[in-house]
Design a protein around this motif. Structure first.
Motif, PDB file in Angstrom:
ATOM      1  N   LEU A  81      -7.118 -27.623 -60.531  1.00  0.00           N
ATOM      2  CA  LEU A  81      -7.681 -26.648 -61.702  1.00  0.00           C
ATOM      3  C   LEU A  81      -6.944 -27.172 -62.928  1.00  0.00           C
ATOM      4  O   LEU A  81      -7.825 -27.286 -63.835  1.00  0.00           O
ATOM      5  CB  LEU A  81      -7.079 -25.289 -61.449  1.00  0.00           C
ATOM      6  CG  LEU A  81      -7.733 -24.180 -62.211  1.00  0.00           C
ATOM      7  CD1 LEU A  81      -9.138 -24.314 -62.332  1.00  0.00           C
ATOM      8  CD2 LEU A  81      -7.246 -22.989 -61.931  1.00  0.00           C
ATOM      9  N   LEU A  82      -5.788 -27.429 -62.917  1.00  0.00           N
ATOM     10  CA  LEU A  82      -5.220 -28.029 -64.192  1.00  0.00           C
ATOM     11  C   LEU A  82      -5.942 -29.450 -64.769  1.00  0.00           C
ATOM     12  O   LEU A  82      -6.187 -29.620 -65.739  1.00  0.00           O
ATOM     13  CB  LEU A  82      -3.748 -28.540 -63.872  1.00  0.00           C
ATOM     14  CG  LEU A  82      -3.111 -29.091 -65.215  1.00  0.00           C
ATOM     15  CD1 LEU A  82      -3.050 -28.233 -66.473  1.00  0.00           C
ATOM     16  CD2 LEU A  82      -1.494 -29.160 -64.868  1.00  0.00           C
ATOM     17  N   ASP A  83      -6.211 -30.218 -63.807  1.00  0.00           N
ATOM     18  CA  ASP A  83      -7.171 -31.533 -64.092  1.00  0.00           C
ATOM     19  C   ASP A  83      -8.308 -30.941 -65.002  1.00  0.00           C
ATOM     20  O   ASP A  83      -8.818 -31.794 -65.764  1.00  0.00           O
ATOM     21  CB  ASP A  83      -7.313 -32.177 -62.978  1.00  0.00           C
ATOM     22  CG  ASP A  83      -6.163 -33.446 -62.573  1.00  0.00           C
ATOM     23  OD1 ASP A  83      -5.573 -34.031 -63.527  1.00  0.00           O
ATOM     24  OD2 ASP A  83      -5.903 -33.519 -61.050  1.00  0.00           O
ATOM     25  N   ARG A  84      -9.046 -30.165 -64.277  1.00  0.00           N
ATOM     26  CA  ARG A  84     -10.324 -29.725 -64.666  1.00  0.00           C
ATOM     27  C   ARG A  84     -10.117 -29.079 -66.088  1.00  0.00           C
ATOM     28  O   ARG A  84     -10.829 -29.340 -67.206  1.00  0.00           O
ATOM     29  CB  ARG A  84     -10.999 -28.756 -64.081  1.00  0.00           C
ATOM     30  CG  ARG A  84     -11.302 -29.224 -62.516  1.00  0.00           C
ATOM     31  CD  ARG A  84     -11.731 -27.920 -61.396  1.00  0.00           C
ATOM     32  NE  ARG A  84     -12.933 -27.129 -61.903  1.00  0.00           N
ATOM     33  CZ  ARG A  84     -13.136 -26.093 -61.331  1.00  0.00           C
ATOM     34  NH1 ARG A  84     -12.509 -25.706 -60.706  1.00  0.00           N
ATOM     35  NH2 ARG A  84     -14.070 -25.598 -62.002  1.00  0.00           N
ATOM     36  N   ALA A  85      -9.294 -28.378 -66.348  1.00  0.00           N
ATOM     37  CA  ALA A  85      -8.822 -27.647 -67.560  1.00  0.00           C
ATOM     38  C   ALA A  85      -8.583 -28.783 -68.612  1.00  0.00           C
ATOM     39  O   ALA A  85      -9.015 -28.633 -69.645  1.00  0.00           O
ATOM     40  CB  ALA A  85      -7.679 -26.674 -67.495  1.00  0.00           C
ATOM     41  N   MET A  86      -7.664 -29.840 -68.216  1.00  0.00           N
ATOM     42  CA  MET A  86      -7.177 -30.939 -69.269  1.00  0.00           C
ATOM     43  C   MET A  86      -8.371 -31.709 -69.725  1.00  0.00           C
ATOM     44  O   MET A  86      -8.671 -32.199 -70.630  1.00  0.00           O
ATOM     45  CB  MET A  86      -6.212 -31.707 -68.877  1.00  0.00           C
ATOM     46  CG  MET A  86      -4.827 -30.960 -68.596  1.00  0.00           C
ATOM     47  SD  MET A  86      -4.290 -30.624 -70.029  1.00  0.00           S
ATOM     48  CE  MET A  86      -4.238 -32.162 -71.193  1.00  0.00           C
ATOM     49  N   GLY A  87      -9.410 -31.932 -68.740  1.00  0.00           N
ATOM     50  CA  GLY A  87     -10.787 -32.593 -68.648  1.00  0.00           C
ATOM     51  C   GLY A  87     -11.473 -32.030 -69.901  1.00  0.00           C
ATOM     52  O   GLY A  87     -12.314 -32.483 -70.880  1.00  0.00           O
ATOM     53  N   THR A  88     -11.581 -30.481 -69.819  1.00  0.00           N
ATOM     54  CA  THR A  88     -12.127 -29.990 -70.648  1.00  0.00           C
ATOM     55  C   THR A  88     -11.789 -29.873 -72.085  1.00  0.00           C
ATOM     56  O   THR A  88     -12.336 -30.090 -73.041  1.00  0.00           O
ATOM     57  CB  THR A  88     -12.309 -28.575 -70.240  1.00  0.00           C
ATOM     58  OG1 THR A  88     -13.028 -28.521 -69.028  1.00  0.00           O
ATOM     59  CG2 THR A  88     -13.338 -27.744 -71.376  1.00  0.00           C
ATOM     60  N   VAL A  89     -10.300 -29.860 -72.038  1.00  0.00           N
ATOM     61  CA  VAL A  89      -9.580 -29.837 -73.526  1.00  0.00           C
ATOM     62  C   VAL A  89     -10.154 -31.334 -74.060  1.00  0.00           C
ATOM     63  O   VAL A  89     -10.392 -31.490 -75.342  1.00  0.00           O
ATOM     64  CB  VAL A  89      -8.135 -29.694 -73.347  1.00  0.00           C
ATOM     65  CG1 VAL A  89      -7.438 -30.213 -74.561  1.00  0.00           C
ATOM     66  CG2 VAL A  89      -7.639 -28.506 -72.775  1.00  0.00           C
ATOM     67  N   LEU A  90      -9.866 -32.560 -73.505  1.00  0.00           N
ATOM     68  CA  LEU A  90     -10.338 -33.552 -73.916  1.00  0.00           C
ATOM     69  C   LEU A  90     -11.990 -33.936 -74.332  1.00  0.00           C
ATOM     70  O   LEU A  90     -12.083 -34.522 -75.150  1.00  0.00           O
ATOM     71  CB  LEU A  90      -9.925 -35.110 -72.836  1.00  0.00           C
ATOM     72  CG  LEU A  90      -8.228 -35.006 -72.800  1.00  0.00           C
ATOM     73  CD1 LEU A  90      -8.010 -36.083 -71.596  1.00  0.00           C
ATOM     74  CD2 LEU A  90      -7.586 -35.075 -73.851  1.00  0.00           C
ATOM     75  N   ASP A  91     -12.770 -33.111 -73.380  1.00  0.00           N
ATOM     76  CA  ASP A  91     -14.267 -33.269 -73.793  1.00  0.00           C
ATOM     77  C   ASP A  91     -14.034 -32.693 -75.376  1.00  0.00           C
ATOM     78  O   ASP A  91     -15.133 -33.104 -76.125  1.00  0.00           O
ATOM     79  CB  ASP A  91     -14.948 -32.446 -72.966  1.00  0.00           C
ATOM     80  CG  ASP A  91     -14.995 -32.958 -71.598  1.00  0.00           C
ATOM     81  OD1 ASP A  91     -14.874 -34.392 -71.514  1.00  0.00           O
ATOM     82  OD2 ASP A  91     -15.438 -32.342 -70.632  1.00  0.00           O
ATOM     83  N   ILE A  92     -13.550 -31.597 -75.450  1.00  0.00           N
ATOM     84  CA  ILE A  92     -13.510 -30.639 -76.875  1.00  0.00           C
ATOM     85  C   ILE A  92     -12.908 -31.624 -78.031  1.00  0.00           C
ATOM     86  O   ILE A  92     -13.842 -31.716 -79.056  1.00  0.00           O
ATOM     87  CB  ILE A  92     -13.062 -29.399 -76.645  1.00  0.00           C
ATOM     88  CG1 ILE A  92     -13.862 -28.349 -75.808  1.00  0.00           C
ATOM     89  CG2 ILE A  92     -12.727 -28.668 -78.051  1.00  0.00           C
ATOM     90  CD1 ILE A  92     -13.065 -27.084 -75.495  1.00  0.00           C
TER      91      ILE A  92
END
Length: 249
Positions: A81-92
């Motif tokens: 879940l942390l990987d998915r969240a960090m990926g979204t942060v970097l997308d933003i």
């Protein structure tokens, strides 16, 4: 950089990551209300592992896995879940530095995550905007590899102003159309309507089972629609399916 700025940013960054993770994990309108689950907080907790030469450089890493704990529900075993969240942060942050249209791109990415994420992102970008600091982020994942992104003061200020001004408004709507596709990865379905074209909506169900039951059938979908108007006047919409059934005349 003043230590107070760094401390404020680290606290805000952790809260942003956890809030995004909760939005990704729940995929329900309820993720905007109530306390964040302790299981999500624990799964996304970041730990300081080392510092390195820079204006200020710090290594943050995921907590080591506990073999005695059961995995979080609805989280794929191949990606935390942390990987998915960090990926979204970097997308933003990538979209925030995309030049013309960056603000609209940030809003479009953040909108499906809900109003609480909007507020957290506004707080995070405000730290950089007020302090005049830039931030560089690099995240290493065993599943998606290494990603790097950067967010400068000017971009942070524009995003902060837009996110503060453009709070999502929600309404429920009834859609009638054909279920024409879906994505297991994004947990979305595609509904082709006669008046709005193809609408992509998030679901809180297993996508294969929905496709098996309703694919290429005329359906009725109760959806929660979130709408935001950007500073440039463009409207952004996000859809969450609340209930889906076969269409009846």
């Amino acid at each position: 950089m003043e230590s107070s700025v760094l401390g404020h940013w680290l606290v805000s960054f952790q809260e942003t990551v956890t809030t995004i993770a909760h939005a990704l994990d729940e995929s329900r309108p309820t993720h905007d209300y109530g306390p964040l689950p302790q299981a999500v907080r624990k799964a996304t907790r970041l730990y300081a592992a080392a510092t390195f030469p820079s204006s200020y450089g710090m290594v943050l890493e995921e907590a080591p896995a506990d073999d005695d704990e059961l995995p979080l529900p609805e989280v794929a075993s191949t990606e935390s879940l942390l990987d998915r969240a960090m990926g979204t942060v970097l997308d933003i942050t990538d979209r925030a530095e995309a030049g013309p249209g960056a603000v609209d791109a940030v809003i479009e990415t953040a909108l499906p995550l809900g109003g609480r994420v909007f507020n957290r992102l506004a707080e995070l970008t405000e730290v950089l905007a007020d302090s005049g600091a830039d931030i560089s982020l690099t995240w290493s994942s065993p599943y998606s590899g290494v990603r790097a992104s950067r967010l400068g003061t000017g971009s942070a200020q524009r995003c902060r102003d837009a996110l503060r001004a453009a709070q999502p408004e929600e309404r429920q709507e009834l859609l009638v159309g054909m279920l024409v596709g879906g994505s297991m990865l994004r947990r979305t379905v595609e509904i082709e309507t006669t008046d709005q074209g193809v609408i992509t909506a998030r679901v809180d169900h297993e996508v294969p089972s929905l496709l098996g039951a309703y694919a290429n059938h005329r359906i009725t979908a109760e959806v929660l629609v979130s709408t935001v108007r950007s500073p440039h006047g463009r409207e952004h919409h996000s859809y969450v399916v609340l209930h889906l059934s076969l269409y009846e005349n």
